[in-house]
Design a protein around this motif. Structure first.
Motif, PDB file in Angstrom:
ATOM      1  N   THR A  27       0.859  -1.174   0.000  1.00  0.00           N
ATOM      2  CA  THR A  27       0.000   0.000   0.000  1.00  0.00           C
ATOM      3  C   THR A  27       0.902   1.233   0.000  1.00  0.00           C
ATOM      4  OG1 THR A  27      -1.645  -1.207   1.266  1.00  0.00           O
ATOM      5  CG2 THR A  27      -1.898   1.186   1.148  1.00  0.00           C
ATOM      6  N   TYR A  28       0.580   2.209  -0.894  1.00  0.00           N
ATOM      7  CA  TYR A  28       1.440   3.359  -1.093  1.00  0.00           C
ATOM      8  C   TYR A  28       0.612   4.633  -1.089  1.00  0.00           C
ATOM      9  CZ  TYR A  28       4.305  -0.431  -2.989  1.00  0.00           C
ATOM     10  OH  TYR A  28       4.986  -1.594  -3.150  1.00  0.00           O
ATOM     11  N   LEU A  29       1.301   5.741  -0.874  1.00  0.00           N
ATOM     12  CA  LEU A  29       0.722   7.071  -1.062  1.00  0.00           C
ATOM     13  C   LEU A  29       1.439   7.699  -2.241  1.00  0.00           C
ATOM     14  CD1 LEU A  29      -1.111   9.399  -0.115  1.00  0.00           C
ATOM     15  CD2 LEU A  29       0.800  10.205   1.286  1.00  0.00           C
ATOM     16  N   TRP A  30       0.652   7.990  -3.301  1.00  0.00           N
ATOM     17  CA  TRP A  30       1.250   8.619  -4.488  1.00  0.00           C
ATOM     18  C   TRP A  30       1.072  10.123  -4.411  1.00  0.00           C
ATOM     19  CZ3 TRP A  30      -0.985  11.716  -8.289  1.00  0.00           C
ATOM     20  CH2 TRP A  30      -0.174  12.021  -9.388  1.00  0.00           C
ATOM     21  N   LEU A  31       2.192  10.859  -4.612  1.00  0.00           N
ATOM     22  CA  LEU A  31       2.171  12.315  -4.586  1.00  0.00           C
ATOM     23  C   LEU A  31       2.497  12.836  -5.979  1.00  0.00           C
ATOM     24  CD1 LEU A  31       4.224  12.740  -1.323  1.00  0.00           C
ATOM     25  CD2 LEU A  31       1.785  13.143  -1.567  1.00  0.00           C
ATOM     26  N   PRO A  32       1.810  13.876  -6.457  1.00  0.00           N
ATOM     27  CA  PRO A  32       2.095  14.434  -7.789  1.00  0.00           C
ATOM     28  C   PRO A  32       3.478  15.056  -7.813  1.00  0.00           C
ATOM     29  CG  PRO A  32       0.560  15.821  -6.602  1.00  0.00           C
ATOM     30  CD  PRO A  32       0.720  14.578  -5.782  1.00  0.00           C
ATOM     31  N   PRO A  33       4.004  15.352  -9.016  1.00  0.00           N
ATOM     32  CA  PRO A  33       5.336  15.964  -9.126  1.00  0.00           C
ATOM     33  C   PRO A  33       5.435  17.222  -8.266  1.00  0.00           C
ATOM     34  CG  PRO A  33       4.541  15.336 -11.288  1.00  0.00           C
ATOM     35  CD  PRO A  33       3.394  15.123 -10.352  1.00  0.00           C
ATOM     36  N   LYS A  34       6.618  17.399  -7.648  1.00  0.00           N
ATOM     37  CA  LYS A  34       6.793  18.495  -6.706  1.00  0.00           C
ATOM     38  C   LYS A  34       6.651  19.847  -7.387  1.00  0.00           C
ATOM     39  CE  LYS A  34       9.802  19.750  -2.869  1.00  0.00           C
ATOM     40  NZ  LYS A  34      11.055  19.439  -2.170  1.00  0.00           N
ATOM     41  N   GLY A  35       7.470  20.090  -8.401  1.00  0.00           N
ATOM     42  CA  GLY A  35       7.375  21.344  -9.133  1.00  0.00           C
ATOM     43  C   GLY A  35       7.377  22.538  -8.199  1.00  0.00           C
ATOM     44  N   LYS A  36       6.434  23.475  -8.444  1.00  0.00           N
ATOM     45  CA  LYS A  36       6.297  24.649  -7.596  1.00  0.00           C
ATOM     46  C   LYS A  36       5.073  24.548  -6.694  1.00  0.00           C
ATOM     47  CE  LYS A  36       8.614  27.780 -10.823  1.00  0.00           C
ATOM     48  NZ  LYS A  36       8.517  29.047 -11.581  1.00  0.00           N
ATOM     49  N   LEU A  37       4.495  23.360  -6.594  1.00  0.00           N
ATOM     50  CA  LEU A  37       3.300  23.193  -5.773  1.00  0.00           C
ATOM     51  C   LEU A  37       3.660  23.248  -4.297  1.00  0.00           C
ATOM     52  CD1 LEU A  37       1.451  20.262  -7.570  1.00  0.00           C
ATOM     53  CD2 LEU A  37       0.848  22.676  -7.638  1.00  0.00           C
ATOM     54  N   PRO A  38       2.870  23.952  -3.497  1.00  0.00           N
ATOM     55  CA  PRO A  38       3.062  23.874  -2.050  1.00  0.00           C
ATOM     56  C   PRO A  38       2.823  22.446  -1.561  1.00  0.00           C
ATOM     57  CG  PRO A  38       1.662  25.746  -2.629  1.00  0.00           C
ATOM     58  CD  PRO A  38       1.822  24.929  -3.868  1.00  0.00           C
ATOM     59  N   ALA A  39       3.443  22.117  -0.448  1.00  0.00           N
ATOM     60  CA  ALA A  39       3.354  20.751   0.065  1.00  0.00           C
ATOM     61  C   ALA A  39       1.919  20.346   0.366  1.00  0.00           C
ATOM     62  CB  ALA A  39       4.216  20.627   1.330  1.00  0.00           C
ATOM     63  N   MET A  40       1.095  21.285   0.880  1.00  0.00           N
ATOM     64  CA  MET A  40      -0.291  20.944   1.207  1.00  0.00           C
ATOM     65  C   MET A  40      -1.105  20.651  -0.052  1.00  0.00           C
ATOM     66  SD  MET A  40      -1.175  23.556   4.275  1.00  0.00           S
ATOM     67  CE  MET A  40      -2.822  22.873   4.352  1.00  0.00           C
ATOM     68  N   VAL A  41      -0.846  21.410  -1.121  1.00  0.00           N
ATOM     69  CA  VAL A  41      -1.557  21.173  -2.386  1.00  0.00           C
ATOM     70  C   VAL A  41      -1.170  19.812  -2.944  1.00  0.00           C
ATOM     71  CG1 VAL A  41      -1.886  22.021  -4.733  1.00  0.00           C
ATOM     72  CG2 VAL A  41      -1.729  23.645  -2.827  1.00  0.00           C
ATOM     73  N   ARG A  42       0.107  19.455  -2.872  1.00  0.00           N
ATOM     74  CA  ARG A  42       0.541  18.134  -3.343  1.00  0.00           C
ATOM     75  C   ARG A  42      -0.176  17.030  -2.574  1.00  0.00           C
ATOM     76  NH1 ARG A  42       6.228  16.650  -2.759  1.00  0.00           N
ATOM     77  NH2 ARG A  42       5.744  15.030  -4.260  1.00  0.00           N
ATOM     78  N   TRP A  43      -0.290  17.216  -1.278  1.00  0.00           N
ATOM     79  CA  TRP A  43      -0.926  16.178  -0.465  1.00  0.00           C
ATOM     80  C   TRP A  43      -2.412  16.056  -0.805  1.00  0.00           C
ATOM     81  CZ3 TRP A  43      -3.084  16.175   5.008  1.00  0.00           C
ATOM     82  CH2 TRP A  43      -3.183  14.849   5.486  1.00  0.00           C
ATOM     83  N   ARG A  44      -3.054  17.199  -1.057  1.00  0.00           N
ATOM     84  CA  ARG A  44      -4.488  17.146  -1.381  1.00  0.00           C
ATOM     85  C   ARG A  44      -4.726  16.450  -2.720  1.00  0.00           C
ATOM     86  NH1 ARG A  44      -9.126  19.638  -3.071  1.00  0.00           N
ATOM     87  NH2 ARG A  44     -10.753  19.798  -1.474  1.00  0.00           N
ATOM     88  N   ARG A  45      -3.776  16.537  -3.631  1.00  0.00           N
ATOM     89  CA  ARG A  45      -3.914  15.884  -4.940  1.00  0.00           C
ATOM     90  C   ARG A  45      -3.346  14.465  -4.933  1.00  0.00           C
ATOM     91  NH1 ARG A  45      -2.023  20.787  -9.056  1.00  0.00           N
ATOM     92  NH2 ARG A  45      -3.515  22.360  -8.301  1.00  0.00           N
ATOM     93  N   SER A  46      -2.975  13.963  -3.828  1.00  0.00           N
ATOM     94  CA  SER A  46      -2.352  12.637  -3.760  1.00  0.00           C
ATOM     95  C   SER A  46      -3.403  11.543  -3.826  1.00  0.00           C
ATOM     96  CB  SER A  46      -1.535  12.506  -2.469  1.00  0.00           C
ATOM     97  OG  SER A  46      -2.383  12.586  -1.348  1.00  0.00           O
ATOM     98  N   LEU A  47      -2.907  10.298  -4.023  1.00  0.00           N
ATOM     99  CA  LEU A  47      -3.760   9.123  -4.139  1.00  0.00           C
ATOM    100  C   LEU A  47      -3.219   8.030  -3.226  1.00  0.00           C
ATOM    101  CD1 LEU A  47      -4.107   8.917  -8.033  1.00  0.00           C
ATOM    102  CD2 LEU A  47      -5.821   9.817  -6.457  1.00  0.00           C
ATOM    103  N   TYR A  48      -4.132   7.292  -2.594  1.00  0.00           N
ATOM    104  CA  TYR A  48      -3.758   6.074  -1.870  1.00  0.00           C
ATOM    105  C   TYR A  48      -3.878   4.908  -2.843  1.00  0.00           C
ATOM    106  CZ  TYR A  48      -3.889   8.603   2.523  1.00  0.00           C
ATOM    107  OH  TYR A  48      -3.622   9.481   3.538  1.00  0.00           O
TER     108      TYR A  48
END
Length: 946
Positions: free
Chosen positions: A416-437
């Motif tokens: 089981t994994y947590l997928w996070l979108p590419p870091k880029g210039k996204l704030p960490a909270m935005v990346r987490w909100r767009r993530s997938l389990y």
């Protein structure tokens, strides 16, 4: 200067605070993804307090470097540096509260700046922006509380060597800090625990949902697989009953077509007999393609697998040749008497699985993907994914494992994994909100196919964010209320005490005007009691003040009387002091006179303590032994005593310490350079109450006298040796001359008496004896003259080129003529024919003397060896005999004049030969050595430079 200087002793504390600021942000407390509690501003506020605003700004910049790596933007650094600047500009008075200043910063500047950066510049949604605003303001206020407690209650000013900025907190600051701390710390702990509990519950819910959905999908796929295999097995049974050798029955063909209508995903159904002939097919195919040898490669591969295993076989996924859709081959064996009689063969269209996967989606699971053994997408609930393409799990993003391993070794939520979108210039909270389990589950233990399930994190994050927002809002409002209450409470408690301190300041000047003093009042019993005590103390002090004034008046009168008496006493003391100064001056003059006498004395004067340390030495002592004042301070007296006299001096020193006075002693000192200095003198001991204090010694330098005595003794010894030498010479010469003279006299008398009657042979014999005796005397005289020249250093050294090998050969021939038949002289040479620069006369004497001695002292005969070798510009002559040898005790005196071996017995000789040989070798600058063993023989080795 851009930065104010700091003392060197403060460099290390400053460096520690700068590193602590960065470490406080690096080792943060994560509340959840992208939201961290930082502690770096604690050290920043300490630097602002003790080193000023400029160093505080530098510390804030260093500490905020990590926030850029943590959150991928510089705005947090701007807010932290702004906090340091705001506090540094307003925190001018130690009576001001650091916590209140920090609250004002966040209300006036911090919260607006954070809202602007996150909402307008980073385009974060309002809920997340509000969460960051609350978190950073609460974080900043918490850090200011910790910094305030450290400044008020820890000796940091001493640790950082900044005592001039030492902070003493007021009661208001103490009450305010305690109120804020007692409210803030428990609230913060509860918020962290509550949010961690909610976060863990969300993680567990998502992982359970993924696991349950995966199991349901796998179970559904397994049911469909068993259904297909069961249908094909029944079809194979029907084929066994209705198929002839080469032609199918109409019922079998009809059954295939009916089965295809029921299961349209089976796009091809065929029955193949044991000869690889297609006996039935749905849809029907050209009869020309049903004969053996017309099967395609995929058919043949499946048939071979079935022939080998005799079990149902599922092939690999491949693309349909015309419709370009993924399909899979299924083969079921037809067995007759446990022997393969045919195969039911089917192509399964995998696109039907997409509808099945979509039917398994829930309100949480939004995507299911089926992958084959080659990691290709064979079915997906998302129609936008292209089938038969390799599946890329990352999509340029990041995967974090959520597997948990217990202490017993069991693994929960495996794969089981947590997928996070590419870091880029996204704030960490935005990346987490767009993530997938993501859950990756194999279909079974035998298959390499996998099932991928995905759940978006956004709904759960919204719930968690709302929890944090509620908790932090409550926490911030509570802290503000507590701070306001603390301000009011501190004023109520501290104002009466402040007024009391003002009233009682410079109390002595106000005591005469006590009726004008106005004391405050308080509603707090303890403070009111304290004010009453001060009022009572004021009355008591006033009474004492009156008594003191009366005592002062009496005291002034007595002081005047005492002053007159002191003036008289001072005049008397001045006279005594003048007399004492005159006596001291006379004493110093006397001491200087004696010190000058000691210092300029030619004798060596010293004073030594009982433990041997030198108390005083005069200039003659220091100059004679060549020691400086600093070196003397580290010496003891026995360090300068010559080792030969040390034991005697130690004994004498002990005797002097016991009270014995030494009027005459002679010993030897040793200088710093190791030279021996003879001295003679006297020693006594100074005592006080019978206890020895120091020895006092005066010595004369008698070194020259000692040297003269030694030279005289040496001269007398040489004179004695010379007398002995003359005596031995006379004895030896008289003995050696007597023998040839007797021979000459006897032979002459015989010739005189019997000459007329003697035969010619007899006459010749007597003449030969006279001639030999004459030569013997001549040789003896030559030796005496030669040793005399050598002793007088008049022996001449005249080197000329001499061919050594030829010279030695000629000399050996001469010696052979005079040698008896018992002796054999053997010459060997390892040298080349070269001419050496040596004195031929002296060399002849050296070798002839050594060879004649070898013959003389070998009475029994034997070989006499002479060898010559030349190496490294040196010629080496070795003469070896087999004679009587030389005793070991005689070898040391062998080269002294008139000395002979103790074992020569009746063999004649003067004892001069070896002394002359040694002188000749020395004139050449060479060396001579001897090895001998009594009764075995002797070997002489002469080495001469050429």
């Amino acid at each position: 200067m851009l930065l104010p200087p700091i003392p060197r002793r403060s460099w290390l504390p400053m460096a520690i605070l700068l590193l602590a600021g960065y470490a406080g942000n690096y080792f943060s407390l994560p509340l959840f993804f992208g939201v961290d509690f930082l502690f770096g501003s604690i050290s920043v506020l300490l630097v602002v307090r003790f080193f000023g605003i400029r160093w505080g700004t530098i510390a804030a910049a260093i500490a905020s470097v990590h926030t850029f790596f943590l959150w991928n933007h510089p705005y947090a650094a701007i807010v932290l540096i702004g906090e340091a600047l705001f506090i540094g500009l307003l925190w001018r008075n130690q009576r001001q509260s650091l916590v209140l200043l920090d609250v004002f910063y966040w209300l006036l500047l911090g919260i607006p700046l954070v809202w602007l950066f996150y909402s307008r510049l980073l385009h974060v949604d309002s809920a997340q922006t509000w969460l960051v605003v609350l978190k950073q303001s609460v974080n900043g206020i918490f850090n200011s509380i910790i910094a305030s407690l450290a400044i008020n209650y820890l000796p940091i000013s001493r640790w950082v060597s900044r005592a001039q900025v030492r902070h003493t907190p007021s009661m208001r600051q103490v009450l305010l800090s305690l109120c804020a701390t007692s409210c803030f710390l428990p609230a913060l702990i509860l918020v962290v625990l509550d949010c961690n509990l909610v976060s863990q519950q969300i993680h567990n819910t998502i992982q359970v949902e993924l696991k349950d959905t995966a199991q349901e999908v796998i179970a559904g796929l397994a049911d469909r697989q068993r259904e297909y295999l069961n249908v094909l097995s029944q079809l194979g049974q029907l084929a066994t009953n209705n198929t002839t050798a080469n032609a199918p029955s109409t019922q079998l063909q009809h059954s295939l077509e009916l089965l295809q209508q029921v299961y349209p995903e089976l796009i091809l159904l065929q029955v193949i007999n044991a000869t690889d002939t297609i006996v039935a097919s749905a849809p029907q195919i050209d009869p020309a393609l049903t004969s053996p040898g017309k099967l395609d490669a995929q058919h043949i591969k499946t048939l071979k697998q079935i022939e080998t295993s005799l079990k149902p076989t599922i092939g690999n996924v491949h693309i349909h040749s015309t419709e370009r859709i993924p399909q899979i081959d299924i083969g079921v064996p037809i067995l007759t008497n446990n022997r393969l009689s045919g195969v039911v063969y089917a192509h399964l269209n995998l696109s039907y699985l997409e509808d099945f996967l979509r039917s398994q989606l829930s309100h949480r699971v939004h995507q299911i993907i089926l992958l084959d053994s080659q990691n290709r997408i064979v079915a997906s609930s998302n129609s936008q994914l292209q089938l038969m393409q390799n599946f890329d799990r990352l999509h340029g993003g990041e995967m974090r494992s959520l597997s948990q391993k217990t202490a017993s070794g069991n693994i929960y939520f495996e794969n089981t994994y947590l997928w996070l979108p590419p870091k880029g210039k996204l704030p960490a909270m935005v990346r987490w909100r767009r993530s997938l389990y993501v859950k990756e589950q194999p279909l079974n233990d035998r298959s390499q196919w996998k099932l991928i399930l995905e759940i978006p994190a956004a709904p759960y994050i919204d719930h968690l964010q709302q929890t944090y927002i509620n908790d932090l809002t409550f926490m911030l409002v509570t802290v503000l209320i507590v701070l306001i209450g603390g301000i009011l409470l501190s004023r109520k408690l501290a104002n009466p005490l402040t007024q009391l301190a003002t009233v009682t300041t410079d109390l002595s000047s106000q005591l005469p005007e006590k009726n004008l003093m106005r004391f405050p009042t308080s509603q707090v019993v303890e403070i009111n009691s304290l004010i009453g005590n001060f009022q009572f103390m004021t009355v008591a002090l006033n009474e004492k003040f009156q008594e003191v004034q009366a005592a002062n008046e009496s005291l002034q009168q007595r002081v005047q009387e005492r002053t007159k008496e002191l003036l008289r006493t001072n005049r008397k003391l001045e006279r005594e002091i003048n007399e004492r100064q005159q006596a001291d001056a006379a004493l110093r003059e006397s001491e200087e006179r004696y010190r000058d006498l000691f210092e300029n004395a030619s004798d060596l004067i010293q004073s030594v303590t009982p433990d041997g340390h030198l108390v005083y030495v005069n200039r003659a002592w220091k100059e004679t032994l060549d020691y400086s004042e600093d070196e003397i301070s580290r010496l003891i007296i026995f360090d300068v005593i010559h080792p030969d006299n040390l034991e005697h001096c130690q004994k004498t020193f002990r005797e002097v310490m016991l009270g014995k006075q030494i009027s005459e002693i002679e010993t030897a000192f040793i200088t710093k350079q190791g030279e021996k200095v003879w001295v003679a003198g006297s020693i006594n001991c100074k005592t006080i109450n019978g206890k020895p204090i120091a020895t006092r010694g005066i010595f004369r330098n008698i070194t020259e006298r000692k040297l003269a005595e030694a030279e005289m003794i040496y001269a007398l010894e040489k004179e004695k040796q010379l007398v002995e030498l003359k005596s031995r010479f006379i004895t030896t010469a008289s003995h050696e001359f007597r023998t040839p003279l007797t021979t000459i006299l006897m032979s002459a008398k015989l010739l005189e008496q019997f000459g007329d009657r003697a035969s010619e042979d007899k006459k010749r014999m007597y003449l030969d004896r006279i001639q030999i005796a004459t030569k013997r005397m001549t040789q003896l005289l030559d030796d005496v003259l030669l040793i005399g020249k050598a002793e007088a250093e008049k022996l001449e050294f005249n080197p000329t080129p001499v061919p050594l090998e030829q010279f030695c050969h000629d000399l050996v021939e001469e010696m052979r003529m005079s040698a008896s038949s018992k002796h054999s002289i053997i010459f060997t040479s390892q040298a080349q024919q070269i001419a050496a620069h040596v004195d031929e006369k002296l060399l002849r004497y050296i070798l002839s003397n050594l060879l004649s001695n070898a013959i003389k002292y070998s009475p029994k005969g034997g070989d006499i060896d002479l060898s010559l070798s030349i190496e490294a510009r040196k010629a080496t002559f070795s003469i070896r005999d087999r004679g009587i040898g030389i005793p070991a005790q005689d070898i040391e005196q062998l080269f002294h004049s008139f000395h002979r071996g103790s074992n020569v017995e009746n063999i004649s000789g003067t004892g001069l030969g070896m002394s002359i040989v040694k002188q000749c070798v020395d004139l050449h600058g060479g060396e001579i050595s001897v090895t001998s063993e009594v009764g075995i023989g002797t070997t002489f080795v002469v080495t001469l430079p050429i």
